[in-house]
Design an enzyme around this catalytic site. Sequence first.
Site, PDB file in Angstrom:
ATOM      1  CG  ASP A 177      -1.953  -1.078   1.187  1.00  0.00           C
ATOM      2  OD1 ASP A 177      -2.284  -1.545   0.085  1.00  0.00           O
ATOM      3  OD2 ASP A 177      -2.418  -1.478   2.277  1.00  0.00           O
TER       4      ASP A 177
HETATM    5  N1  URA Z   1      -1.335  -5.978   3.767  1.00  0.00           N
HETATM    6  C1  URA Z   1      -1.836  -4.717   3.781  1.00  0.00           C
HETATM    7  O1  URA Z   1      -2.884  -4.465   4.351  1.00  0.00           O
HETATM    8  N2  URA Z   1      -1.132  -3.755   3.162  1.00  0.00           N
HETATM    9  C2  URA Z   1       0.053  -3.961   2.555  1.00  0.00           C
HETATM   10  O2  URA Z   1       0.659  -3.029   2.021  1.00  0.00           O
HETATM   11  C3  URA Z   1       0.563  -5.285   2.542  1.00  0.00           C
HETATM   12  C4  URA Z   1      -0.171  -6.275   3.151  1.00  0.00           C
END
Ligand code: URA
Length: 236
Positions: free
Chosen positions: A102
């Site tokens: 993310d």
């Molecule tokens: N899980 C998430 O919620 N975000 C990420 O960036 C990676 C795994």
Amino acid sequence: MKIRLNRYLAECGIASRRKAEELILDGRVEVNGKTIVDLAFFVEENDSVKYDGRLLRLESKVYFLLNKPKGYITSTADEKGRKTVLELINTKQKIFPVGRLDYNTKGVLILTNDGDFANLLMHPKNKVPREYHVLLDKELDGEHRLRLIKGITLEGSRGKFESIKFTKPKSFDRMNVVTHEGRNHFVKNMFGLLGYTVKELERVSYGGITTKNLPVGAYRLLTPGEIKKVFTDYAL
Ligand code: URA
């Protein structure tokens, strides 16, 4: 060197092998001046392969490990004009990220032009471990910890953590979790389902590859040993 035409197109970064088959059947691929619609066609060394009239060149494989900072999107382009992880890597090769972190997640991100390598790491069948450091908005309840390890229903299918280990004595809001899952927002959604908000998220390892000694925002090439280990540990 003899390699099937769809694979050749995939290795040039045009499309996945399956999608490349469609391009061949659509008559968009020429070898030595002749349109080829035969999916069993093999390309040989020195053949001239064109896609939509553009001459292709087989690129050597490259594998980067980036310690992704917050504030970058894991995508090759962003319609909202946000910075992408590709801006952090200086290469002319056409690389893509293996899976997604993310915008506000940092840590281990592998980028490559090798579709086979990426598939090995991402395919659910291979159960490749991903380890995350997590900071929650509040302390994790013991009962919830057990439920997350046993498995809960997330978006219609079962999701689970392999382990949850607290990383500081008496700080039950800070932990390392290991999962085999690669679904988008998986860690946030798992905790979210039980009423927690993930405040900080960092991927500390992926398939045993870690950002040890690599500052946030920096990158390096994977070592031959790291690459070989993925190919020997996992198969499809
Ligand atoms: N899980 C998430 O919620 N975000 C990420 O960036 C990676 C795994």
